[in-house]
Design a protein around this motif. Structure first.
Motif, PDB file in Angstrom:
ATOM      1  N   LEU A  31      55.722  15.005  70.685  1.00  0.00           N
ATOM      2  CA  LEU A  31      54.640  14.340  70.615  1.00  0.00           C
ATOM      3  C   LEU A  31      54.019  13.633  72.096  1.00  0.00           C
ATOM      4  CD1 LEU A  31      54.822  13.141  66.846  1.00  0.00           C
ATOM      5  CD2 LEU A  31      53.605  14.497  68.147  1.00  0.00           C
ATOM      6  N   VAL A  32      55.289  13.104  72.756  1.00  0.00           N
ATOM      7  CA  VAL A  32      54.872  12.350  74.417  1.00  0.00           C
ATOM      8  C   VAL A  32      54.249  13.337  74.991  1.00  0.00           C
ATOM      9  CG1 VAL A  32      55.739  11.067  75.647  1.00  0.00           C
ATOM     10  CG2 VAL A  32      56.368  10.697  73.201  1.00  0.00           C
ATOM     11  N   CYS A  33      54.674  14.848  75.115  1.00  0.00           N
ATOM     12  CA  CYS A  33      54.771  15.320  76.318  1.00  0.00           C
ATOM     13  C   CYS A  33      53.006  15.915  75.821  1.00  0.00           C
ATOM     14  CB  CYS A  33      55.757  16.774  76.042  1.00  0.00           C
ATOM     15  SG  CYS A  33      56.659  16.225  76.970  1.00  0.00           S
ATOM     16  N   SER A  34      52.736  15.805  74.740  1.00  0.00           N
ATOM     17  CA  SER A  34      51.040  16.318  74.040  1.00  0.00           C
ATOM     18  C   SER A  34      49.716  15.711  74.753  1.00  0.00           C
ATOM     19  CB  SER A  34      51.068  16.840  72.606  1.00  0.00           C
ATOM     20  OG  SER A  34      51.376  14.935  71.911  1.00  0.00           O
ATOM     21  N   VAL A  35      50.434  14.170  74.659  1.00  0.00           N
ATOM     22  CA  VAL A  35      49.169  13.869  75.450  1.00  0.00           C
ATOM     23  C   VAL A  35      49.406  13.905  76.760  1.00  0.00           C
ATOM     24  CG1 VAL A  35      48.969  12.639  73.213  1.00  0.00           C
ATOM     25  CG2 VAL A  35      50.611  11.150  74.807  1.00  0.00           C
ATOM     26  N   GLY A  59      45.113  13.559  71.943  1.00  0.00           N
ATOM     27  CA  GLY A  59      45.964  14.710  70.756  1.00  0.00           C
ATOM     28  C   GLY A  59      45.312  14.884  69.643  1.00  0.00           C
ATOM     29  N   ASP A  60      44.751  16.131  70.359  1.00  0.00           N
ATOM     30  CA  ASP A  60      44.346  16.331  68.435  1.00  0.00           C
ATOM     31  C   ASP A  60      45.284  16.496  67.302  1.00  0.00           C
ATOM     32  OD1 ASP A  60      43.212  18.462  66.339  1.00  0.00           O
ATOM     33  OD2 ASP A  60      41.572  18.551  67.388  1.00  0.00           O
ATOM     34  N   GLU A  61      44.703  16.525  65.639  1.00  0.00           N
ATOM     35  CA  GLU A  61      45.886  15.931  64.986  1.00  0.00           C
ATOM     36  C   GLU A  61      46.531  17.722  64.446  1.00  0.00           C
ATOM     37  OE1 GLU A  61      41.362  16.929  63.352  1.00  0.00           O
ATOM     38  OE2 GLU A  61      42.304  15.415  64.392  1.00  0.00           O
ATOM     39  N   ARG A  62      45.402  18.548  64.868  1.00  0.00           N
ATOM     40  CA  ARG A  62      45.840  19.879  65.012  1.00  0.00           C
ATOM     41  C   ARG A  62      46.791  20.311  65.431  1.00  0.00           C
ATOM     42  NH1 ARG A  62      41.356  23.392  66.964  1.00  0.00           N
ATOM     43  NH2 ARG A  62      40.662  21.640  68.043  1.00  0.00           N
ATOM     44  N   THR A  63      47.614  19.247  66.305  1.00  0.00           N
ATOM     45  CA  THR A  63      48.873  20.126  67.066  1.00  0.00           C
ATOM     46  C   THR A  63      50.522  19.590  65.945  1.00  0.00           C
ATOM     47  OG1 THR A  63      47.749  18.809  69.780  1.00  0.00           O
ATOM     48  CG2 THR A  63      50.316  18.227  69.297  1.00  0.00           C
ATOM     49  N   MET A  64      49.951  18.853  65.390  1.00  0.00           N
ATOM     50  CA  MET A  64      51.348  18.198  64.560  1.00  0.00           C
ATOM     51  C   MET A  64      52.127  19.507  63.561  1.00  0.00           C
ATOM     52  SD  MET A  64      53.006  15.939  64.612  1.00  0.00           S
ATOM     53  CE  MET A  64      54.111  15.572  62.984  1.00  0.00           C
ATOM     54  N   ASN A  65      50.666  19.918  63.663  1.00  0.00           N
ATOM     55  CA  ASN A  65      50.906  21.411  62.867  1.00  0.00           C
ATOM     56  C   ASN A  65      52.525  22.523  64.042  1.00  0.00           C
ATOM     57  OD1 ASN A  65      51.164  24.200  61.016  1.00  0.00           O
ATOM     58  ND2 ASN A  65      49.370  25.175  62.230  1.00  0.00           N
ATOM     59  N   PHE A  66      51.480  22.732  65.244  1.00  0.00           N
ATOM     60  CA  PHE A  66      52.788  23.222  66.870  1.00  0.00           C
ATOM     61  C   PHE A  66      52.748  24.199  66.376  1.00  0.00           C
ATOM     62  CE2 PHE A  66      55.100  19.113  66.077  1.00  0.00           C
ATOM     63  CZ  PHE A  66      54.750  19.143  68.066  1.00  0.00           C
ATOM     64  N   ILE A  67      52.054  25.424  65.057  1.00  0.00           N
ATOM     65  CA  ILE A  67      51.920  26.854  65.154  1.00  0.00           C
ATOM     66  C   ILE A  67      51.354  27.424  66.277  1.00  0.00           C
ATOM     67  CG2 ILE A  67      52.151  28.938  63.257  1.00  0.00           C
ATOM     68  CD1 ILE A  67      54.237  26.780  63.117  1.00  0.00           C
ATOM     69  N   VAL A  78      54.930  26.511  70.947  1.00  0.00           N
ATOM     70  CA  VAL A  78      55.169  25.482  70.524  1.00  0.00           C
ATOM     71  C   VAL A  78      52.474  26.070  71.096  1.00  0.00           C
ATOM     72  CG1 VAL A  78      54.184  22.885  70.424  1.00  0.00           C
ATOM     73  CG2 VAL A  78      56.750  24.071  70.426  1.00  0.00           C
ATOM     74  N   VAL A  79      51.858  24.891  70.379  1.00  0.00           N
ATOM     75  CA  VAL A  79      50.132  24.910  71.096  1.00  0.00           C
ATOM     76  C   VAL A  79      50.221  23.522  70.677  1.00  0.00           C
ATOM     77  CG1 VAL A  79      49.534  25.656  68.636  1.00  0.00           C
ATOM     78  CG2 VAL A  79      48.122  25.530  70.905  1.00  0.00           C
ATOM     79  N   ILE A  80      49.575  22.692  71.537  1.00  0.00           N
ATOM     80  CA  ILE A  80      49.226  21.468  71.496  1.00  0.00           C
ATOM     81  C   ILE A  80      47.212  21.218  72.056  1.00  0.00           C
ATOM     82  CG2 ILE A  80      49.383  19.306  72.869  1.00  0.00           C
ATOM     83  CD1 ILE A  80      51.736  20.171  73.136  1.00  0.00           C
ATOM     84  N   TYR A  81      46.818  20.711  71.291  1.00  0.00           N
ATOM     85  CA  TYR A  81      45.805  20.896  70.824  1.00  0.00           C
ATOM     86  C   TYR A  81      45.125  19.575  71.981  1.00  0.00           C
ATOM     87  CZ  TYR A  81      45.128  24.837  68.572  1.00  0.00           C
ATOM     88  OH  TYR A  81      45.600  26.120  67.779  1.00  0.00           O
ATOM     89  N   LEU A  82      43.736  19.291  72.885  1.00  0.00           N
ATOM     90  CA  LEU A  82      44.108  18.074  74.211  1.00  0.00           C
ATOM     91  C   LEU A  82      42.259  18.049  74.163  1.00  0.00           C
ATOM     92  CD1 LEU A  82      46.478  18.484  76.857  1.00  0.00           C
ATOM     93  CD2 LEU A  82      46.489  16.545  74.665  1.00  0.00           C
ATOM     94  N   LYS A  83      42.170  16.461  73.898  1.00  0.00           N
ATOM     95  CA  LYS A  83      40.162  16.829  73.882  1.00  0.00           C
ATOM     96  C   LYS A  83      39.911  15.687  75.329  1.00  0.00           C
ATOM     97  CE  LYS A  83      37.920  16.440  70.016  1.00  0.00           C
ATOM     98  NZ  LYS A  83      37.264  17.741  69.570  1.00  0.00           N
ATOM     99  N   VAL A  84      40.204  15.836  76.392  1.00  0.00           N
ATOM    100  CA  VAL A  84      40.279  15.725  77.958  1.00  0.00           C
ATOM    101  C   VAL A  84      38.650  14.565  78.009  1.00  0.00           C
ATOM    102  CG1 VAL A  84      40.727  15.989  80.396  1.00  0.00           C
ATOM    103  CG2 VAL A  84      42.509  16.618  78.499  1.00  0.00           C
ATOM    104  N   TYR A  85      38.530  13.653  78.693  1.00  0.00           N
ATOM    105  CA  TYR A  85      37.430  13.177  79.143  1.00  0.00           C
ATOM    106  C   TYR A  85      37.255  12.421  80.643  1.00  0.00           C
ATOM    107  CZ  TYR A  85      36.522  13.073  74.426  1.00  0.00           C
ATOM    108  OH  TYR A  85      36.059  13.263  72.653  1.00  0.00           O
ATOM    109  N   THR A  86      36.429  12.962  81.374  1.00  0.00           N
ATOM    110  CA  THR A  86      36.731  12.109  82.203  1.00  0.00           C
ATOM    111  C   THR A  86      35.722  10.778  82.804  1.00  0.00           C
ATOM    112  OG1 THR A  86      34.900  13.636  83.540  1.00  0.00           O
ATOM    113  CG2 THR A  86      36.972  14.238  83.990  1.00  0.00           C
TER     114      THR A  86
END
Length: 194
Positions: free
Chosen positions: A5-9, A31-39, A185-193
């Motif tokens: 979880l920490v690594c995801s963000v 980190g997107d809520e889909r990250t909790m699925n991890f699949i 493991v898959v981690i979904y992120l949104k990144v803004y500058t």
């Protein structure tokens, strides 16, 4: 799991450290809520052991903050299996959602000994892990080890980093290996500058 979880963000921030310096900018990473699925999807999965056979994340839930993007994770994560003596390897490849498909960004990360990397104060995740109370000296965790998450956020700001064109919807595909076993493991992120 607490590490994940920490690594995801923090993962996007880690990868930003690998970029050559040119001009400084700040990033907002969610980190997107889909990250909790991890699949991992079949196309990304090079693993031979599903993560659900290694970690029990069923006790983790989240609440949504007023901004409707920030999530706070709470609950217990349990190790279901012992890991084999020897290093845990980690490989990360990052993709960006463009033109209705996931395209490679060229950002990747590899650690031949993930436990040693967790203990390294120069790694970007070290201050994050210690800030939320993870003892990085107990790695790899043993079967039955339980981690309690208490309001761990999926939202982080990383300041004064080299500029890179990484804004957008990202997917980090992470492969861990240990003793011939691999998991994805898959981690979904949104990144803004900023």
């Amino acid at each position: 799991m607490k590490y994940l979880l920490v690594c995801s963000v923090g993962l996007a921030g880690i990868l930003l450290h690998l970029l050559p310096p040119s001009q400084s900018t700040s990033y907002e990473i969610i980190g997107d809520e889909r990250t909790m699925n991890f699949i991992c999807d079949d196309e990304d999965n090079r693993g031979n052991v599903p993560l659900r056979k290694i970690l029990d994340t069923s006790g983790v839930h989240f609440v949504v903050a007023d901004d409707m993007e920030t999530l706070y994770y709470t609950g217990d994560v349990k190790m279901l299996d012992n890991l084999v003596r020897g290093p845990i390897t980690m490989e990360v490849d990052v993709y960006r959602w463009q033109r209705s498909q996931w395209l490679p960004t060229g950002l990747s990360l590899r650690r031949d000994n993930f436990c040693e990397a967790l203990k390294n104060p120069r790694e970007i995740w070290y201050p994050i892990l210690t800030k939320i109370g993870i003892n990085v000296n107990y790695c790899p965790p043993k079967k039955g080890t339980s981690y309690t998450l208490t309001n761990v956020s999926n939202h982080v700001f990383v300041k004064n980093m080299p500029f890179a064109d990484v804004a957008g919807d990202l997917k980090a595909v992470v492969h861990f290996g240990n003793g011939g076993r691999k998991t994805c493991v898959v981690i979904y992120l949104k990144v803004y500058t900023h």
